[in-house]
Design a protein around this motif. Structure first.
Motif, mmCIF file in Angstrom:
data_model
loop_
_atom_site.group_PDB
_atom_site.id
_atom_site.type_symbol
_atom_site.label_atom_id
_atom_site.label_comp_id
_atom_site.label_asym_id
_atom_site.label_seq_id
_atom_site.Cartn_x
_atom_site.Cartn_y
_atom_site.Cartn_z
ATOM 1 N N VAL A 43 -2.257 13.296 -8.797
ATOM 2 C CA VAL A 43 -1.047 13.153 -7.973
ATOM 3 C C VAL A 43 -0.887 11.679 -7.593
ATOM 4 O O VAL A 43 -1.736 11.109 -6.915
ATOM 5 C CB VAL A 43 -1.123 14.025 -6.702
ATOM 6 N N VAL A 44 0.196 11.089 -8.086
ATOM 7 C CA VAL A 44 0.494 9.685 -7.792
ATOM 8 C C VAL A 44 1.713 9.639 -6.874
ATOM 9 O O VAL A 44 2.760 10.214 -7.193
ATOM 10 C CB VAL A 44 0.796 8.893 -9.087
ATOM 11 N N VAL A 45 1.569 8.991 -5.738
ATOM 12 C CA VAL A 45 2.715 8.801 -4.852
ATOM 13 C C VAL A 45 3.146 7.340 -4.947
ATOM 14 O O VAL A 45 2.362 6.427 -4.655
ATOM 15 C CB VAL A 45 2.381 9.197 -3.389
ATOM 16 N N LEU A 46 4.365 7.147 -5.398
ATOM 17 C CA LEU A 46 4.928 5.789 -5.505
ATOM 18 C C LEU A 46 5.704 5.506 -4.227
ATOM 19 O O LEU A 46 6.477 6.353 -3.761
ATOM 20 C CB LEU A 46 5.862 5.698 -6.708
ATOM 21 N N ASP A 47 5.495 4.334 -3.700
ATOM 22 C CA ASP A 47 6.093 3.983 -2.412
ATOM 23 C C ASP A 47 6.981 2.745 -2.556
ATOM 24 O O ASP A 47 6.481 1.614 -2.538
ATOM 25 C CB ASP A 47 4.958 3.700 -1.409
ATOM 26 N N PRO A 48 8.304 2.972 -2.747
ATOM 27 C CA PRO A 48 9.197 1.807 -2.819
ATOM 28 C C PRO A 48 9.248 1.134 -1.448
ATOM 29 O O PRO A 48 9.777 1.702 -0.494
ATOM 30 C CB PRO A 48 10.554 2.409 -3.192
ATOM 31 N N GLY A 49 8.676 -0.044 -1.348
ATOM 32 C CA GLY A 49 8.527 -0.709 -0.053
ATOM 33 C C GLY A 49 9.856 -0.947 0.652
ATOM 34 O O GLY A 49 10.854 -1.250 0.010
ATOM 35 N N HIS A 50 9.822 -0.775 1.983
ATOM 36 C CA HIS A 50 10.934 -1.091 2.894
ATOM 37 C C HIS A 50 12.026 -0.022 2.926
ATOM 38 O O HIS A 50 12.074 0.869 2.080
ATOM 39 C CB HIS A 50 11.534 -2.475 2.596
ATOM 40 N N ASP A 51 12.869 -0.125 3.936
ATOM 41 C CA ASP A 51 14.025 0.746 4.131
ATOM 42 C C ASP A 51 14.828 0.129 5.263
ATOM 43 O O ASP A 51 14.524 -0.990 5.684
ATOM 44 C CB ASP A 51 13.583 2.203 4.442
ATOM 45 N N THR A 52 15.790 0.865 5.775
ATOM 46 C CA THR A 52 16.657 0.264 6.796
ATOM 47 C C THR A 52 15.937 0.039 8.132
ATOM 48 O O THR A 52 16.450 -0.675 8.988
ATOM 49 C CB THR A 52 17.907 1.140 7.025
ATOM 50 N N THR A 86 1.439 14.367 -11.599
ATOM 51 C CA THR A 86 2.614 14.704 -10.785
ATOM 52 C C THR A 86 2.959 13.466 -9.970
ATOM 53 O O THR A 86 2.073 12.846 -9.377
ATOM 54 C CB THR A 86 2.298 15.879 -9.829
ATOM 55 N N VAL A 87 4.234 13.095 -10.008
ATOM 56 C CA VAL A 87 4.647 11.854 -9.354
ATOM 57 C C VAL A 87 5.647 12.150 -8.235
ATOM 58 O O VAL A 87 6.624 12.874 -8.440
ATOM 59 C CB VAL A 87 5.299 10.886 -10.372
ATOM 60 N N TYR A 88 5.368 11.599 -7.075
ATOM 61 C CA TYR A 88 6.302 11.691 -5.946
ATOM 62 C C TYR A 88 6.716 10.283 -5.542
ATOM 63 O O TYR A 88 6.011 9.312 -5.818
ATOM 64 C CB TYR A 88 5.627 12.332 -4.729
#
Ligand SMILES: [Zn+2]
Length: 264
Positions: A43-52, A86-88
């Motif tokens: 299980v790989v969780v990808l974390d696109p850095g930053h948000d509002t 599995t990618v989240y």
């Protein structure tokens, strides 16, 4: 100078352990073990850095939060070409998906780590790009920030080996290895300590995403792909969807090679 030497020393310890794990006869690396036996689903969780709630760097036409999201989507698309994974993603839009207090930059990071824990993440890979606050245009290239050797040295070894695998792929896109002036060691694989401590009294990792994940028992790494304040990096790697795709594919290939995944 003293801190600098200590940093190099502790990272070398982790690096040595990583080499021992890969080459040692008693131990096998996770990649080797997975190749030999029927691997468990990763299980790989990808974390696109930053948000509002915590905007990333902004320079010329570059917006980090948007770039990171592109890279994560392309990385997920590529990684899903492999068996047994599995990618989240921790976010798929521009807002924090976990109801963070808009005035707290830490809230969404906790939400992201807790999400990774809830889906039983083997690894949390946070995707970022860099900005030199002094607008030092000579700072360029890619680096991966990995867990320090404290408290859970096994998590450092895993982060170090995975980070190196990702960095190897990123340099094939033409990016150089960044020698980060905050923690210079010339390798592009860096750790950074905070003044806080883990339960055993050792220095905590500086980045909340890494120290919270370590406390919950899994590895998080932060991939800093390129510098938006460096003209070559920005024009050649951070300007078009095709360039983001190239970075996302490099990340995915690095992750797949680390786990010994095979294409479908
Ligand atoms: Zn960032």
């Amino acid at each position: 100078m003293k801190t600098y030497i200590k940093k190099i020393f502790t990272l070398s310890l982790c690096a040595l352990s990583a080499v021992a794990l890969i080459t040692g006869s008693t131990f096998t690396s996770e990649a080797k073990a997975n190749k030999a036996a029927a691997p468990k689903n990763i299980v790989v969780v990808l974390d696109p850095g930053h948000d509002t709630t915590h905007l990333g760097c902004h320079y010329e036409n570059f917006e980090e939060g948007i770039a990171n999201l592109y890279i994560a989507y392309y990385c997920k698309q590529e990684l899903e070409k492999y068996n047994g994974v599995t990618v989240y993603m921790t976010r798929t839009g521009f807002d924090c998906a976990y109801g963070a207090n808009p005035d707290s930059t830490a809230d969404c990071l906790s939400g992201r780590v807790n999400f990774a824990k809830s889906v039983k993440a083997d690894v949390l890979v946070s995707l970022h790009n860099d900005y030199d606050p002094d607008l030092d245009r000579s700072q360029n290239g890619a680096k991966v920030i990995v867990p320090n050797p404290n408290y859970r040295p096994d998590i450092c070894v895993k982060g170090y080996t995975l980070g190196q695998s990702i960095l190897n792929q990123l340099t094939t896109t033409g990016l150089e290895v960044n020698d980060w002036k905050l923690c210079p060691n010339g390798t592009g694989i860096v750790t950074r300590d905070s003044s806080g401590t883990y339960p055993d009294g050792s220095a905590k990792d500086y980045y909340a995403l890494i120290n919270k994940s370590k406390t919950l028992g899994f590895t998080a790494v932060i991939v800093e792909h390129a510098f938006c304040t460096n003209e070559s990096d920005r024009l050649n790697h951070l300007s078009t969807p095709e360039q983001y795709q190239q970075l996302g594919i490099a990340d995915a290939t690095g992750i797949a090679q680390y786990y010994g995944l095979t294409l479908k």
